[in-house]
Design an enzyme around this catalytic site. Structure first.
Site, mmCIF file in Angstrom:
data_model
loop_
_atom_site.group_PDB
_atom_site.id
_atom_site.type_symbol
_atom_site.label_atom_id
_atom_site.label_comp_id
_atom_site.label_asym_id
_atom_site.label_seq_id
_atom_site.Cartn_x
_atom_site.Cartn_y
_atom_site.Cartn_z
ATOM 1 N N GLU A 263 0.812 -1.215 0.000
ATOM 2 C CA GLU A 263 0.000 0.000 0.000
ATOM 3 C C GLU A 263 0.844 1.264 0.000
ATOM 4 O O GLU A 263 1.962 1.282 0.516
ATOM 5 C CB GLU A 263 -0.900 0.008 1.246
ATOM 6 C CG GLU A 263 -2.036 -0.995 1.115
ATOM 7 C CD GLU A 263 -2.929 -1.085 2.332
ATOM 8 O OE1 GLU A 263 -3.907 -1.835 2.288
ATOM 9 O OE2 GLU A 263 -2.654 -0.406 3.343
ATOM 10 N N CYS B 150 3.389 8.473 0.776
ATOM 11 C CA CYS B 150 3.926 7.540 1.760
ATOM 12 C C CYS B 150 4.022 6.192 1.063
ATOM 13 O O CYS B 150 3.021 5.680 0.564
ATOM 14 C CB CYS B 150 2.966 7.492 2.938
ATOM 15 S SG CYS B 150 3.396 6.262 4.154
ATOM 16 N N CYS C 34 6.211 -6.840 6.905
ATOM 17 C CA CYS C 34 7.371 -6.230 7.563
ATOM 18 C C CYS C 34 8.184 -7.315 8.259
ATOM 19 O O CYS C 34 7.631 -8.288 8.775
ATOM 20 C CB CYS C 34 6.918 -5.185 8.582
ATOM 21 S SG CYS C 34 8.311 -4.288 9.309
ATOM 22 N N CYS D 190 6.410 -4.826 15.578
ATOM 23 C CA CYS D 190 6.218 -3.887 16.681
ATOM 24 C C CYS D 190 4.783 -4.062 17.193
ATOM 25 O O CYS D 190 3.859 -4.270 16.401
ATOM 26 C CB CYS D 190 6.471 -2.467 16.206
ATOM 27 S SG CYS D 190 8.122 -2.283 15.505
ATOM 28 N N CYS E 123 1.644 -1.853 15.763
ATOM 29 C CA CYS E 123 1.544 -1.542 14.327
ATOM 30 C C CYS E 123 0.800 -2.635 13.561
ATOM 31 O O CYS E 123 1.116 -3.819 13.689
ATOM 32 C CB CYS E 123 2.958 -1.381 13.771
ATOM 33 S SG CYS E 123 3.004 -1.157 11.994
ATOM 34 N N CYS F 74 -0.793 6.289 9.715
ATOM 35 C CA CYS F 74 0.418 5.569 10.107
ATOM 36 C C CYS F 74 0.082 4.311 10.875
ATOM 37 O O CYS F 74 -0.724 4.331 11.791
ATOM 38 C CB CYS F 74 1.248 6.415 11.045
ATOM 39 S SG CYS F 74 2.178 7.645 10.221
#
Ligand code: SAH
Ligand code: SF4
Length: 352
Positions: free
Chosen positions: A94, A107, A114, A118, A121, A340
């Site tokens: 994305e 962005c 990933c 974390c 997230c 975010c």
């Protein structure tokens, strides 16, 4: 039949010159093709106007131009657009375009999923599938730029590597992408000062990046002001502890004098007290740094909540009272999970 065609967009300029030499083609032809690919974003060999027909056919026989495409788009009430891309091998990543009065920021993602997980997230909950190639990072910018021009009548002004993935754990391809975006002569000519890499903090690669001498900005996802708390929410902090991280950022600053930002998500009752703010002040003494306080965007399955306004204001004031440059970063595109940490391939198609 086995497809033996090579992806022409995986070659650096020098590699392309070498490959052309093997095909009996001179270096200047390789340079022309390279310019078409990266400066003009032309992927169809038959549209490369100064290339002869026989060479166009030869290129078509030997090479592929793997492409990335916009799959779906969704627009927020605040004008933010979230875009789902499909890679050549049908993976999803994305990107987001965030318009404001004086900027249009893209962005972009650096990995499918990933490497890290974390605790706060949404991307961290996805499996890590693979790194993106430089050409796929470039494609996101190129496609978002065209979309911004169409939608808002103005192109991108800024690029942030804050989408899916940890850019510094895909170092080589991210670095290549920076050159492709930045190069005036043979890339998109995007000013390095308008590009920001955000990292969860990979010490060895922050130092490597410092040595590249690029004028890009660097942001650290700090989110806690001591090792104990940071390790609770970011496992990467175990192997890359704060002391080493800040030392690497100091090195980056001394080498480049580029802008450094620390991002700090305010998590209610976890890291948003005045004591936390005072600890953060101590971490900001060695070189100029800007603090972005980030409002937490809810992610299902996490134990975190955003801070109350009153705590946020006190936190901000404590930083400012101690001469630390800080601001609260407004969250954009929340209604469509484009903010975010919310990027997790949840996207509903809308024609725009
Ligand atoms: N992997 C890189 C870049 C992508 S994350 C990094 O971690 O820096 C982009 C930013 O969004 C980071 O600062 C990240 O910490 C923050 N973020 C992640 N989840 C969030 C959430 N739920 N709410 C607000 N910000 C979040
Ligand atoms: Fe990955 Fe960054 Fe999310 Fe951590 S915050 S899981 S490093 S994308």
């Amino acid at each position: 039949m086995l497809n033996t065609k090579k992806n022409i967009r995986n070659y650096s300029k020098n590699e392309l010159i070498a490959v052309f030499a093997e095909l009996g083609e001179p270096a200047f032809r390789a340079k022309q093709v390279y310019q078409w690919l990266w400066k003009n974003s032309i992927l169809d060999f038959y549209q490369m106007k100064n290339i002869s027909k026989p060479l166009q056919i030869k290129l078509d026989e030997h090479f592929e131009t793997y492409t990335t495409a916009i799959d779906i788009t969704q627009i927020s009430q605040d004008g933010t657009i979230k875009v789902g891309f499909k890679t050549y091998d049908n993976e999803s990543v994305e990107g987001v375009i965030i318009p404001s009065e004086d900027r249009v920021t893209a962005c972009i993602s650096s990995q499918v999923g990933c490497t890290l997980s974390c605790k706060f997230c949404a991307t961290g909950f996805l499996p890590r599938k693979r790194n993106l190639f430089a050409f796929e990072i470039y494609d996101q910018v190129n496609l978002l730029n065209k979309l911004a021009e169409k939608q808002y009548g103005r192109g991108l002004t800024n690029i942030v590597y804050m989408g899916m993935g940890e850019p510094l754990l895909n170092y080589d391809e991210v670095l290549k992408s920076l050159y492709l975006l930045n190069d005036e002569e043979e890339g998109l000519g995007f000013g390095a000062k308008r590009i920001t890499i955000s990292t969860s903090g990979i010490v060895r690669n922050i130092k490597r990046l410092a040595d590249e001498g690029l004028k890009i900005n660097l942001a650290l996802s700090l989110h806690a002001s001591n090792n104990d708390k940071r390790t609770q929410i970011m496992e990467i902090n175990k192997s890359n502890p704060l002391e080493e991280l800040l030392e690497a950022f100091k090195y980056f600053y001394e080498k480049t004098h580029n802008k450094i930002t620390y991002e700090y998500i305010l998590l209610s009752g976890f890291n948003d007290s005045i004591e936390d703010a005072k600890e953060l002040v101590i971490l900001c003494q060695d070189f100029p740094v800007y603090i972005n306080l980030i409002e937490y965007n809810a992610v299902d399955g996490t134990p975190f909540f955003k801070s109350k306004k009153e705590h946020r204001d006190k936190f901000l004031q404590t930083l400012r009272d101690n001469n630390v440059a800080a601001k609260v970063r407004k969250s954009r595109g929340k209604d469509i999970d484009a903010a975010c940490g919310q990027l997790a391939n949840k996207i509903a198609n809308q024609t725009i």
